[in-house]
Design a protein around this motif. Structure first.
Motif, PDB file in Angstrom:
ATOM      1  N   VAL A 139       0.824  -1.209   0.000  1.00 45.03           N
ATOM      2  CA  VAL A 139       0.000   0.000   0.000  1.00 45.03           C
ATOM      3  C   VAL A 139       0.857   1.257   0.000  1.00 45.03           C
ATOM      4  O   VAL A 139       0.569   2.225  -0.722  1.00 45.03           O
ATOM      5  N   ALA A 140       1.914   1.280   0.785  1.00 45.93           N
ATOM      6  CA  ALA A 140       2.733   2.487   0.877  1.00 45.93           C
ATOM      7  C   ALA A 140       3.344   2.852  -0.467  1.00 45.93           C
ATOM      8  O   ALA A 140       3.366   4.026  -0.857  1.00 45.93           O
ATOM      9  N   THR A 141       3.831   1.861  -1.210  1.00 47.44           N
ATOM     10  CA  THR A 141       4.434   2.131  -2.511  1.00 47.44           C
ATOM     11  C   THR A 141       3.396   2.543  -3.537  1.00 47.44           C
ATOM     12  O   THR A 141       3.607   3.485  -4.316  1.00 47.44           O
ATOM     13  N   LEU A 142       2.256   1.876  -3.542  1.00 50.29           N
ATOM     14  CA  LEU A 142       1.244   2.124  -4.567  1.00 50.29           C
ATOM     15  C   LEU A 142       0.426   3.384  -4.305  1.00 50.29           C
ATOM     16  O   LEU A 142       0.083   4.110  -5.244  1.00 50.29           O
ATOM     17  N   TYR A 143       0.104   3.650  -3.041  1.00 56.71           N
ATOM     18  CA  TYR A 143      -0.868   4.710  -2.744  1.00 56.71           C
ATOM     19  C   TYR A 143      -0.350   5.793  -1.805  1.00 56.71           C
ATOM     20  O   TYR A 143      -1.015   6.811  -1.620  1.00 56.71           O
ATOM     21  N   GLY A 144       0.804   5.572  -1.192  1.00 60.11           N
ATOM     22  CA  GLY A 144       1.355   6.558  -0.284  1.00 60.11           C
ATOM     23  C   GLY A 144       1.333   6.094   1.165  1.00 60.11           C
ATOM     24  O   GLY A 144       0.477   5.305   1.575  1.00 60.11           O
ATOM     25  N   LYS A 145       2.273   6.616   1.941  1.00 61.27           N
ATOM     26  CA  LYS A 145       2.420   6.171   3.327  1.00 61.27           C
ATOM     27  C   LYS A 145       1.209   6.526   4.194  1.00 61.27           C
ATOM     28  O   LYS A 145       0.945   5.851   5.196  1.00 61.27           O
ATOM     29  N   ALA A 146       0.474   7.562   3.809  1.00 57.87           N
ATOM     30  CA  ALA A 146      -0.679   7.950   4.627  1.00 57.87           C
ATOM     31  C   ALA A 146      -1.738   6.860   4.676  1.00 57.87           C
ATOM     32  O   ALA A 146      -2.491   6.744   5.655  1.00 57.87           O
ATOM     33  N   PHE A 147      -1.827   6.034   3.614  1.00 53.34           N
ATOM     34  CA  PHE A 147      -2.824   4.974   3.569  1.00 53.34           C
ATOM     35  C   PHE A 147      -2.394   3.722   4.336  1.00 53.34           C
ATOM     36  O   PHE A 147      -3.234   2.918   4.744  1.00 53.34           O
ATOM     37  N   ALA A 148      -1.084   3.534   4.494  1.00 52.52           N
ATOM     38  CA  ALA A 148      -0.568   2.255   4.973  1.00 52.52           C
ATOM     39  C   ALA A 148      -1.158   1.792   6.306  1.00 52.52           C
ATOM     40  O   ALA A 148      -1.524   0.616   6.445  1.00 52.52           O
ATOM     41  N   PRO A 149      -1.270   2.657   7.345  1.00 51.06           N
ATOM     42  CA  PRO A 149      -1.752   2.144   8.636  1.00 51.06           C
ATOM     43  C   PRO A 149      -3.145   1.520   8.582  1.00 51.06           C
ATOM     44  O   PRO A 149      -3.430   0.588   9.334  1.00 51.06           O
ATOM     45  N   PHE A 150      -3.987   2.004   7.715  1.00 47.97           N
ATOM     46  CA  PHE A 150      -5.365   1.508   7.670  1.00 47.97           C
ATOM     47  C   PHE A 150      -5.460   0.134   7.009  1.00 47.97           C
ATOM     48  O   PHE A 150      -6.390  -0.629   7.272  1.00 47.97           O
ATOM     49  N   PHE A 151      -4.481  -0.192   6.162  1.00 45.55           N
ATOM     50  CA  PHE A 151      -4.493  -1.473   5.475  1.00 45.55           C
ATOM     51  C   PHE A 151      -3.566  -2.489   6.139  1.00 45.55           C
ATOM     52  O   PHE A 151      -3.483  -3.625   5.676  1.00 45.55           O
ATOM     53  N   GLU A 152      -2.910  -2.073   7.231  1.00 44.39           N
ATOM     54  CA  GLU A 152      -2.167  -3.030   8.039  1.00 44.39           C
ATOM     55  C   GLU A 152      -3.097  -3.810   8.959  1.00 44.39           C
ATOM     56  O   GLU A 152      -2.731  -4.871   9.467  1.00 44.39           O
ATOM     57  N   GLN A 153      -4.304  -3.276   9.170  1.00 45.25           N
ATOM     58  CA  GLN A 153      -5.315  -3.974   9.958  1.00 45.25           C
ATOM     59  C   GLN A 153      -6.093  -4.934   9.053  1.00 45.25           C
ATOM     60  O   GLN A 153      -6.170  -4.731   7.842  1.00 45.25           O
ATOM     61  N   PRO A 154      -6.695  -5.980   9.626  1.00 40.71           N
ATOM     62  CA  PRO A 154      -7.531  -6.862   8.800  1.00 40.71           C
ATOM     63  C   PRO A 154      -8.712  -6.080   8.217  1.00 40.71           C
ATOM     64  O   PRO A 154      -9.220  -5.139   8.833  1.00 40.71           O
ATOM     65  N   PRO A 155      -9.172  -6.440   7.027  1.00 49.42           N
ATOM     66  CA  PRO A 155     -10.358  -5.776   6.475  1.00 49.42           C
ATOM     67  C   PRO A 155     -11.581  -6.048   7.339  1.00 49.42           C
ATOM     68  O   PRO A 155     -11.664  -7.095   7.998  1.00 49.42           O
ATOM     69  N   VAL A 156     -12.508  -5.101   7.335  1.00 47.64           N
ATOM     70  CA  VAL A 156     -13.741  -5.304   8.100  1.00 47.64           C
ATOM     71  C   VAL A 156     -14.661  -6.291   7.396  1.00 47.64           C
ATOM     72  O   VAL A 156     -15.535  -6.891   8.029  1.00 47.64           O
ATOM     73  N   SER A 157     -14.465  -6.480   6.092  1.00 49.38           N
ATOM     74  CA  SER A 157     -15.250  -7.470   5.359  1.00 49.38           C
ATOM     75  C   SER A 157     -14.546  -7.802   4.054  1.00 49.38           C
ATOM     76  O   SER A 157     -13.798  -6.983   3.510  1.00 49.38           O
ATOM     77  N   VAL A 158     -14.797  -9.004   3.569  1.00 47.75           N
ATOM     78  CA  VAL A 158     -14.323  -9.452   2.265  1.00 47.75           C
ATOM     79  C   VAL A 158     -15.454 -10.262   1.643  1.00 47.75           C
ATOM     80  O   VAL A 158     -16.039 -11.129   2.305  1.00 47.75           O
ATOM     81  N   PHE A 159     -15.777  -9.981   0.386  1.00 50.41           N
ATOM     82  CA  PHE A 159     -16.780 -10.788  -0.295  1.00 50.41           C
ATOM     83  C   PHE A 159     -16.474 -10.859  -1.776  1.00 50.41           C
ATOM     84  O   PHE A 159     -15.661 -10.088  -2.315  1.00 50.41           O
ATOM     85  N   LEU A 160     -17.128 -11.804  -2.434  1.00 56.18           N
ATOM     86  CA  LEU A 160     -16.965 -12.027  -3.868  1.00 56.18           C
ATOM     87  C   LEU A 160     -18.293 -11.765  -4.545  1.00 56.18           C
ATOM     88  O   LEU A 160     -19.345 -12.204  -4.062  1.00 56.18           O
ATOM     89  N   ALA A 161     -18.273 -11.043  -5.661  1.00 55.78           N
ATOM     90  CA  ALA A 161     -19.472 -10.797  -6.463  1.00 55.78           C
ATOM     91  C   ALA A 161     -19.269 -11.394  -7.849  1.00 55.78           C
ATOM     92  O   ALA A 161     -18.151 -11.392  -8.375  1.00 55.78           O
ATOM     93  N   ASP A 162     -20.350 -11.896  -8.442  1.00 52.32           N
ATOM     94  CA  ASP A 162     -20.212 -12.588  -9.724  1.00 52.32           C
ATOM     95  C   ASP A 162     -19.942 -11.640 -10.877  1.00 52.32           C
ATOM     96  O   ASP A 162     -19.279 -11.990 -11.845  1.00 52.32           O
ATOM     97  N   GLY A 163     -20.428 -10.390 -10.787  1.00 47.46           N
ATOM     98  CA  GLY A 163     -20.264  -9.441 -11.884  1.00 47.46           C
ATOM     99  C   GLY A 163     -21.325  -9.616 -12.955  1.00 47.46           C
ATOM    100  O   GLY A 163     -22.260 -10.415 -12.822  1.00 47.46           O
ATOM    101  N   SER A 164     -21.152  -8.866 -14.053  1.00 44.68           N
ATOM    102  CA  SER A 164     -22.183  -8.832 -15.087  1.00 44.68           C
ATOM    103  C   SER A 164     -21.659  -8.034 -16.275  1.00 44.68           C
ATOM    104  O   SER A 164     -20.539  -7.519 -16.261  1.00 44.68           O
ATOM    105  N   ALA A 165     -22.508  -7.897 -17.281  1.00 43.56           N
ATOM    106  CA  ALA A 165     -22.250  -6.917 -18.317  1.00 43.56           C
ATOM    107  C   ALA A 165     -22.336  -5.516 -17.720  1.00 43.56           C
ATOM    108  O   ALA A 165     -23.150  -5.243 -16.827  1.00 43.56           O
ATOM    109  N   VAL A 166     -21.471  -4.621 -18.214  1.00 46.52           N
ATOM    110  CA  VAL A 166     -21.372  -3.259 -17.681  1.00 46.52           C
ATOM    111  C   VAL A 166     -21.312  -2.280 -18.842  1.00 46.52           C
ATOM    112  O   VAL A 166     -20.659  -2.541 -19.855  1.00 46.52           O
ATOM    113  N   THR A 167     -22.014  -1.168 -18.688  1.00 51.20           N
ATOM    114  CA  THR A 167     -21.938  -0.084 -19.656  1.00 51.20           C
ATOM    115  C   THR A 167     -21.439   1.173 -18.953  1.00 51.20           C
ATOM    116  O   THR A 167     -21.982   1.551 -17.909  1.00 51.20           O
TER     117      THR A 167
END
Length: 239
Positions: A203-231
């Motif tokens: 995260v620090a390399t891709l988005y900056g050090k300010a974001f890193a602390p929030f993504f060092e914690q486990p996510p509050v949720s993770v899920f998978l969506a099937d997706g679809s056609a998109v316009t």
């Protein structure tokens, strides 16, 4: 009237969702938008998915660019209009493996695209599906991967999954006083419960050090969506 800029299919979307301090997000807000909250907090989502059947203006296929992976970090905003609130997303960065896609999106539309080597894996094992997206950062491979039930359920109104997936507008800062707005049209998606996951993201390399602390914690949720056609419909400039 908005015209169709791109049609495609988005498939097997992994969402890993984190709480991010609004003070980190507010400097990135495009003109005319404000942060959107769910249960009083701001979310940032790491999202991996697959593009298929990509066509420009609804009918023009681009050779060798019809299928590819994407990984992005996005957060959630809203904009008040005369007809009510428009709920949308802002991308901190979008990673794809196709240089031409990144150049067009960045130079013509101001989208924060970057090009990295990418690969993916989809496997089915009985009643479980395994989905993984990888992208290279320097010499290292990052990834987002899940194992999920093959039996999904319809999206539940007012749920966290609905908040994450049902922001149908995109906003891009073009200048301090100008924003591009575009519409993303798709049906509601089926949600697949995740039984295990793993996220490795620099995260620090891709988005900056300010974001890193929030993504060092486990996510509050993770899920998978099937997706679809998109316009994706070309939008208007907000000044």
């Amino acid at each position: 009237m908005a015209t169709t800029f791109l049609t495609a299919e988005w498939r097997n979307l992994i969402f890993a969702n984190y709480i991010v301090d609004r003070q980190v997000l507010e400097p990135l807000l495009p003109y005319g938008t404000e942060l959107d909250e769910f249960n009083g907090v701001c979310y940032g989502s790491l999202v991996g998915f697959y593009f298929q059947r990509v066509k420009l203006f609804g009918h023009i296929s681009v050779p060798f660019h019809g299928e590819f992976e994407e990984f992005n970090l996005r957060f959630y905003v809203r904009r008040k209009t005369e007809t009510g609130w428009k709920r949308g997303v802002v991308f901190v960065k979008e990673i794809v493996p196709k240089l031409a896609i990144a150049l067009v999106a960045k130079n013509l539309y101001g989208e924060p695209y970057a090009t990295h080597p990418m690969r993916h894996r989809w496997e089915v094992d009985g009643l479980t599906q395994h989905i993984e997206y990888e992208w290279q950062v320097g010499a290292d491979w990052n990834h987002i991967q899940v194992s999920a039930d093959r039996l999904g359920h319809p999206l539940v109104a007012e749920s966290e999954e609905a908040f994450i997936t049902e922001h149908y507008w995109g906003y891009t800062r073009r200048r301090i006083d100008r924003t591009s707005e575009y519409e993303v049209v798709h049906p509601t998606w089926t949600i697949y419960p995740v039984t295990s996951y793993d996220v490795r993201c620099d995260v620090a390399t891709l988005y900056g050090k300010a974001f890193a602390p929030f993504f060092e914690q486990p996510p509050v949720s993770v899920f998978l969506a099937d997706g679809s056609a998109v316009t994706i419909k070309s939008g208007a400039a907000i000044r």
